[in-house]
Design an enzyme around this catalytic site. Structure first.
Site, short mmCIF file in Angstrom:
data_model
loop_
_atom_site.label_atom_id
_atom_site.label_comp_id
_atom_site.label_asym_id
_atom_site.label_seq_id
_atom_site.Cartn_x
_atom_site.Cartn_y
_atom_site.Cartn_z
N HIS A 103 34.69 36.19 42.28
CA HIS A 103 35.13 36.87 43.51
C HIS A 103 35.06 35.92 44.71
CE1 HIS A 103 35.95 41.06 42.67
NE2 HIS A 103 34.83 41.22 41.99
N LEU A 147 34.47 47.22 40.87
CA LEU A 147 34.51 48.27 41.89
C LEU A 147 35.76 48.18 42.76
CD1 LEU A 147 30.77 48.31 43.06
CD2 LEU A 147 31.90 49.98 41.59
N GLY A 158 27.09 44.79 40.07
CA GLY A 158 27.24 43.54 40.81
C GLY A 158 28.22 43.76 41.95
NI NI Z 1 34.35 42.76 40.70
#
Ligand code: NI
Length: 176
Positions: free
Chosen positions: A139, A94, A48
């Site tokens: 996010h 990430l 994702g």
């Molecule tokens: Ni993330």
């Protein structure tokens, strides 16, 4: 011509803490961005990715939808409209390489958003998919999975977080 992958923004960059703006118009730039985000997510072996993670403060997420992880889904202006139950599970990000930890999430969510053509749709997520939806939508609100860590877990990763932030800031000043 081989396209370069988008750079993934890491912890310490303020853009990860901003509330992303809704996409007002799905133009060619937005469509291109979605495509590049999918490409970059796959290259980074993620499941994702949210637009702020590639430096664009807009409400767009991409997720790998099927277990084989070949089919990617784009959701523009995603919203969680239903949330049921609670489930604990391990997550990583990430933007925070090397950090993993358990996070509580809704066991089932229903997400509403727009596809790349601007058509509204709804999609249900349970298990990993449900978790990824919640992580990526966080996010867009400037929230990171570490914010949901237990107090003890958060303390354990504090040093690592400080290091990561320093590395990110060093990279930023190096470029400018
Ligand atoms: Ni993330």
């Amino acid at each position: 011509m081989k396209k370069k992958n988008l750079e993934i923004i890491t912890y310490g960059n303020d853009i990860l803490r901003k509330i992303a703006a809704p996409v007002e118009k799905i133009d060619q730039d937005v469509v291109n961005l979605c495509r590049e985000m999918i490409q970059s997510m796959k290259a980074a072996k993620g499941i994702g990715l949210a637009a702020p993670q590639v430096g664009v403060s807009k409400r767009i997420i991409v997720v790998l939808q099927d277990p084989e992880r070949a089919k990617a889904l784009t959701i523009i202006n995603p919203e969680i409209i239903e949330c049921e139950g609670e489930i604990k599970g391990e997550e990583g990000c990430l933007s925070l390489p090397g950090i993993i930890g358990e996070v509580n999430r809704c066991a089932r969510v229903l997400v509403r958003g727009l596809d790349k053509k601007g058509a509204p749709f709804e999609i249900e997520g349970t298990e990993i998919l449900g978790r990824v939806f919640q992580h990526e939508i966080d996010h867009l609100d400037g929230k990171l999975f570490i914010d949901r860590f237990s107090f003890v877990r958060r303390k354990l990763i504090n040093k690592k977080l400080r290091q990561l932030k320093q590395e990110t800031l060093a990279k930023l000043t190096g470029v400018q």
